[in-house]
Design a protein around this motif. Structure first.
Motif, PDB file in Angstrom:
ATOM      1  N   ARG A 172       0.827  -1.211   0.000  1.00 46.94           N
ATOM      2  CA  ARG A 172       0.000   0.000   0.000  1.00 46.94           C
ATOM      3  C   ARG A 172       0.865   1.267   0.000  1.00 46.94           C
ATOM      4  O   ARG A 172       1.678   1.414  -0.882  1.00 46.94           O
ATOM      5  CB  ARG A 172      -0.986  -0.049   1.154  1.00 46.94           C
ATOM      6  CG  ARG A 172      -1.982  -1.220   0.945  1.00 46.94           C
ATOM      7  CD  ARG A 172      -3.077  -1.141   1.927  1.00 46.94           C
ATOM      8  NE  ARG A 172      -4.033  -2.224   1.823  1.00 46.94           N
ATOM      9  CZ  ARG A 172      -5.204  -2.120   1.208  1.00 46.94           C
ATOM     10  NH1 ARG A 172      -5.558  -1.005   0.627  1.00 46.94           N
ATOM     11  NH2 ARG A 172      -6.027  -3.141   1.169  1.00 46.94           N
ATOM     12  N   ASN A 173       0.748   2.147   0.998  1.00 45.88           N
ATOM     13  CA  ASN A 173       1.577   3.347   0.855  1.00 45.88           C
ATOM     14  C   ASN A 173       2.949   3.237   1.518  1.00 45.88           C
ATOM     15  O   ASN A 173       3.625   4.232   1.733  1.00 45.88           O
ATOM     16  CB  ASN A 173       0.860   4.621   1.302  1.00 45.88           C
ATOM     17  CG  ASN A 173       0.203   4.454   2.638  1.00 45.88           C
ATOM     18  OD1 ASN A 173       0.183   3.363   3.187  1.00 45.88           O
ATOM     19  ND2 ASN A 173      -0.310   5.535   3.179  1.00 45.88           N
ATOM     20  N   PHE A 174       3.373   2.005   1.810  1.00 43.21           N
ATOM     21  CA  PHE A 174       4.717   1.818   2.349  1.00 43.21           C
ATOM     22  C   PHE A 174       5.596   1.140   1.317  1.00 43.21           C
ATOM     23  O   PHE A 174       5.303   0.040   0.881  1.00 43.21           O
ATOM     24  CB  PHE A 174       4.668   0.942   3.601  1.00 43.21           C
ATOM     25  CG  PHE A 174       3.710   1.445   4.631  1.00 43.21           C
ATOM     26  CD1 PHE A 174       4.056   2.485   5.470  1.00 43.21           C
ATOM     27  CD2 PHE A 174       2.442   0.900   4.738  1.00 43.21           C
ATOM     28  CE1 PHE A 174       3.160   2.961   6.417  1.00 43.21           C
ATOM     29  CE2 PHE A 174       1.543   1.369   5.678  1.00 43.21           C
ATOM     30  CZ  PHE A 174       1.898   2.403   6.524  1.00 43.21           C
ATOM     31  N   ARG A 204      -0.459  -2.868  -4.204  1.00 46.64           N
ATOM     32  CA  ARG A 204       0.917  -2.483  -4.474  1.00 46.64           C
ATOM     33  C   ARG A 204       1.111  -0.987  -4.302  1.00 46.64           C
ATOM     34  O   ARG A 204       0.276  -0.169  -4.671  1.00 46.64           O
ATOM     35  CB  ARG A 204       1.311  -2.889  -5.889  1.00 46.64           C
ATOM     36  CG  ARG A 204       2.800  -2.734  -6.121  1.00 46.64           C
ATOM     37  CD  ARG A 204       3.196  -2.917  -7.570  1.00 46.64           C
ATOM     38  NE  ARG A 204       2.874  -4.235  -8.062  1.00 46.64           N
ATOM     39  CZ  ARG A 204       2.015  -4.447  -9.054  1.00 46.64           C
ATOM     40  NH1 ARG A 204       1.404  -3.450  -9.637  1.00 46.64           N
ATOM     41  NH2 ARG A 204       1.778  -5.666  -9.457  1.00 46.64           N
ATOM     42  N   CYS A 205       2.229  -0.632  -3.697  1.00 44.70           N
ATOM     43  CA  CYS A 205       2.535   0.768  -3.416  1.00 44.70           C
ATOM     44  C   CYS A 205       2.661   1.570  -4.711  1.00 44.70           C
ATOM     45  O   CYS A 205       3.293   1.122  -5.668  1.00 44.70           O
ATOM     46  CB  CYS A 205       3.837   0.850  -2.633  1.00 44.70           C
ATOM     47  SG  CYS A 205       4.337   2.500  -2.214  1.00 44.70           S
ATOM     48  N   LEU A 206       2.055   2.767  -4.716  1.00 41.78           N
ATOM     49  CA  LEU A 206       2.130   3.619  -5.909  1.00 41.78           C
ATOM     50  C   LEU A 206       3.558   4.066  -6.183  1.00 41.78           C
ATOM     51  O   LEU A 206       3.913   4.395  -7.309  1.00 41.78           O
ATOM     52  CB  LEU A 206       1.249   4.847  -5.729  1.00 41.78           C
ATOM     53  CG  LEU A 206      -0.248   4.582  -5.795  1.00 41.78           C
ATOM     54  CD1 LEU A 206      -1.011   5.835  -5.424  1.00 41.78           C
ATOM     55  CD2 LEU A 206      -0.648   4.099  -7.172  1.00 41.78           C
ATOM     56  N   ALA A 207       4.373   4.074  -5.113  1.00 50.38           N
ATOM     57  CA  ALA A 207       5.763   4.504  -5.292  1.00 50.38           C
ATOM     58  C   ALA A 207       6.652   3.347  -5.767  1.00 50.38           C
ATOM     59  O   ALA A 207       7.835   3.536  -6.020  1.00 50.38           O
ATOM     60  CB  ALA A 207       6.301   5.086  -3.984  1.00 50.38           C
ATOM     61  N   PRO A 250       8.562  -4.765  -8.527  1.00 47.92           N
ATOM     62  CA  PRO A 250       7.106  -4.717  -8.409  1.00 47.92           C
ATOM     63  C   PRO A 250       6.491  -5.628  -7.339  1.00 47.92           C
ATOM     64  O   PRO A 250       5.326  -5.470  -7.005  1.00 47.92           O
ATOM     65  CB  PRO A 250       6.648  -5.172  -9.797  1.00 47.92           C
ATOM     66  CG  PRO A 250       7.713  -6.113 -10.238  1.00 47.92           C
ATOM     67  CD  PRO A 250       8.990  -5.683  -9.586  1.00 47.92           C
ATOM     68  N   ASP A 251       7.247  -6.576  -6.780  1.00 49.19           N
ATOM     69  CA  ASP A 251       6.630  -7.541  -5.866  1.00 49.19           C
ATOM     70  C   ASP A 251       6.185  -6.897  -4.557  1.00 49.19           C
ATOM     71  O   ASP A 251       6.855  -6.013  -4.032  1.00 49.19           O
ATOM     72  CB  ASP A 251       7.627  -8.654  -5.512  1.00 49.19           C
ATOM     73  CG  ASP A 251       7.901  -9.558  -6.700  1.00 49.19           C
ATOM     74  OD1 ASP A 251       7.420  -9.224  -7.805  1.00 49.19           O
ATOM     75  OD2 ASP A 251       8.596 -10.567  -6.519  1.00 49.19           O
TER      76      ASP A 251
END
Lengths: 381, 201
Positions: A12-14, A70-73, A78-79
């Motif tokens: 997520r965002n991490f 998956r984190c946007l950053a 990609p995993d």
């Protein structure tokens, strides 16, 4: 057993998290910094391990697919990866480590599958996938061994632990008027809609002893409330208490007449006594008086003396983080362009200096996560 | 260019906004990372030694109103128990932070929609700058200024319902610091202290 360490990649965002966790952790951050997403890791593991209607595919589907997780950053790498270390109480050495990496099929149905799944018992690697069977039949990688009774024999403890993780974000209105809200039951009943059923399904002796303890703890917060009991009225479970007023015998009240704050406390105390697995509390300070909020950290600590239940608490409240809360028990979520960073409050030098100068964690930390220029928010209307 | 991160401690919202602007405009190298504002001047006073002590880890800028003290030195000796750390900037607005806003007479007159002639020349000499600002707002030609800044009749509130945000938007978007330091001595001293500040570690 407690979760003693959490390592995340692209969750997520991490983008990158590596934190040590203790018996009681407070998670603090601005709005939209990812407090709930942080707690969601443990709900995700629960959803995988759950025997009824669980599993990797379901857990991901319930979160609207891997692309939402998956984190946007996340960029080159990609995993999505999760690694947790489990240990017994105070011991620093982990008894188990569980790690999974998840990726998505490049074409076709773009289903998620395991890049790897690993389990360590002590220092021994007892499971390492993909194994030779997985290489023969790649379909197998769509399920974890954690979710399969046939395959998780050697580490069933982990599965049991994850399965009984409890997440709580009590909504008093749902508890009072469960029928007024349509929509199915959310997994694990996080909002307390089925709370009374949980109380009803507890053996009588346990139930009575818990209610006595709750009444005891409540005495300070709601002094007018006496004799908290459980009653079964034609098959419908109810909580009842005597509410003292000027009449000598007081008045009987049901849960739908309890105040929001009282109900929240009852639900909170019950959950603390309920099991020994990880408890996730989302903003327990809501609808509570600041004086009571200041007691919560202590109450949680005392409850942990009886049951070694690990508790993670997300909060916005400076009052909750009193001087009885340590900087090492507090995780700060700091959003940035490359995702949210998670830092132990005591690892930040300026916060440390504040704590050493006699400030409470709340005083030192809450201003840090308040975005500047919030004042002008009110001019937008 | 090395960025210097400040922590600030103030007693109210308007002081916070003003402090952030003042620090930002003093040097492009300065950034406020965190502002402590919990419970008015009583809290600030009770924690002042803590902030002073914490400034060994990070430069601190503390702003308080002079209120009823005779002068800034008297306030500082009454508050601080130990000597101020070199990284500890303790500044006093005479008598309230509102006088720093009034010090930019042209700007505040335009923002409030009142004549510039109504703004006092030396706002640091005002016994109650907040009351002065509210009095000016009452005469404003702009409705939102009157409604936000002036307290409602018969209310126990001493300021209007959106006092801080409204005046804060002036500080953030229209306040001319260069003009203001010419008319407020206490602001000029605070500004110079920041200008000449070099952190020690």
């Amino acid at each position: 057993m407690i979760v003693s360490k959490l390592i995340l990649k692209n969750w997520r965002n991490f983008r990158n998290v590596d934190v040590a966790l203790g018996e009681r952790m407070f998670i603090v951050g601005a709005n939209a910094s990812g407090k709930s997403n942080f707690l969601d890791v443990f709900r995700f593991l629960r959803d995988i391990a759950k025997q009824q209607g669980g599993g990797l595919q379901k857990a991901i589907e319930d979160r609207d697919g891997l692309s939402k997780i998956r984190c946007l950053a996340a960029r080159r790498y990609p995993d999505v990866e999760i690694e947790v270390h489990l240990s017994d109480g105070d011991s620093e050495i982990s008894t188990y480590k569980y790690a999974i990496g998840i990726r998505q099929e490049a074409r076709g149905h773009r289903q998620p599958f395991l890049a790897y799944e690993k389990v360590w018992k002590g220092n021994d690697l007892i499971l390492s996938r993909p194994d030779s069977d997985d290489k023969k039949d790649s379909e197998r990688l769509k399920q974890t061994h954690l979710e399969q009774i046939n395959s998780n024999m050697a580490f069933r403890d982990i599965a049991r632990f994850f399965e009984s993780v409890l997440y709580l974000h009590l909504v008093p209105q749902l508890l009072k008027f469960p029928n007024a809200f349509s929509g199915g039951q959310s997994d694990g009943d996080p909002f307390g809609k089925e709370f009374l059923k949980r109380v009803a399904n507890t053996p009588k002796k346990t139930r009575e002893s818990r209610l006595r303890k709750i009444e005891d703890s409540l005495r300070h917060a709601v002094p007018q409330l006496k004799e908290l009991t459980f009653i079964d009225e034609k098959g419908v479970p109810h909580l009842q208490a005597i509410y003292e007023h000027w009449r000598p015998s007081g008045a009987k009240q049901r849960e739908d007449q309890f105040s929001d704050g009282t109900l929240r406390l009852v639900g909170l105390f019950w959950s603390l006594l309920e099991s020994e697995s990880l408890l996730l509390l989302e903003e327990p300070e809501l609808s509570l008086n600041a004086g009571i909020v200041r007691q919560l950290a202590g109450i949680i600590h005392r409850s942990q003396r009886q049951k070694k239940r690990q508790v993670f608490i997300s909060t916005h409240s400076a009052d909750l983080l009193t001087k009885e809360v340590g900087g090492e028990e507090t995780l700060l979520l700091l959003p940035g362009a490359e995702g949210t960073e998670v830092k132990q409050a005591s690892s930040i030098e300026a916060v440390r200096a504040m704590l050493e100068s006699g400030f409470s964690v709340g005083e030192a930390v809450i201003p840090k996560i308040t975005p500047p220029q919030m004042e002008e928010l009110s001019l937008g209307f | 260019m090395k960025i210097i991160y400040f922590a600030a401690a103030v007693e109210d919202e308007l002081s916070e906004i003003t402090t952030r602007q003042l620090i930002k405009k003093s040097s492009p190298r300065f950034t406020v990372t965190v502002c402590y504002r919990v419970g008015g001047s009583g809290y600030l006073k009770s924690k002042i030694d803590g902030f002073n002590n914490a400034s060994k880890a990070m430069p601190f800028f503390v702003l308080t109103d002079l209120d009823n003290y005779a002068c800034a030195t008297e306030l500082k000796t009454a508050w601080l128990k130990s000597a101020a750390h070199p990284n500890f900037l303790f500044r006093v607005a005479v008598r309230e932070v509102e006088s720093w806003l009034l010090a930019d007479a042209k700007g505040i007159a335009m923002f409030m929609g009142v004549s510039k002639d109504l703004i006092p020349d030396t706002p640091d000499a005002l016994p109650n700058p907040k009351a002065k600002l509210i009095e000016l707002a009452k005469r404003s030609s702009k409705r939102e200024i009157r409604e936000d800044i002036v307290p409602k009749k018969n209310s126990t509130m001493k300021i209007g319902p959106n006092y801080n945000a409204r005046l804060g938007s002036f500080v953030n978007h229209a306040w001319n610091l260069q003009t203001a330091i010419e008319h407020s001595d206490s602001l000029k001293r605070a500004f110079n202290a920041l200008k000449n500040f070099k952190p020690t570690s």
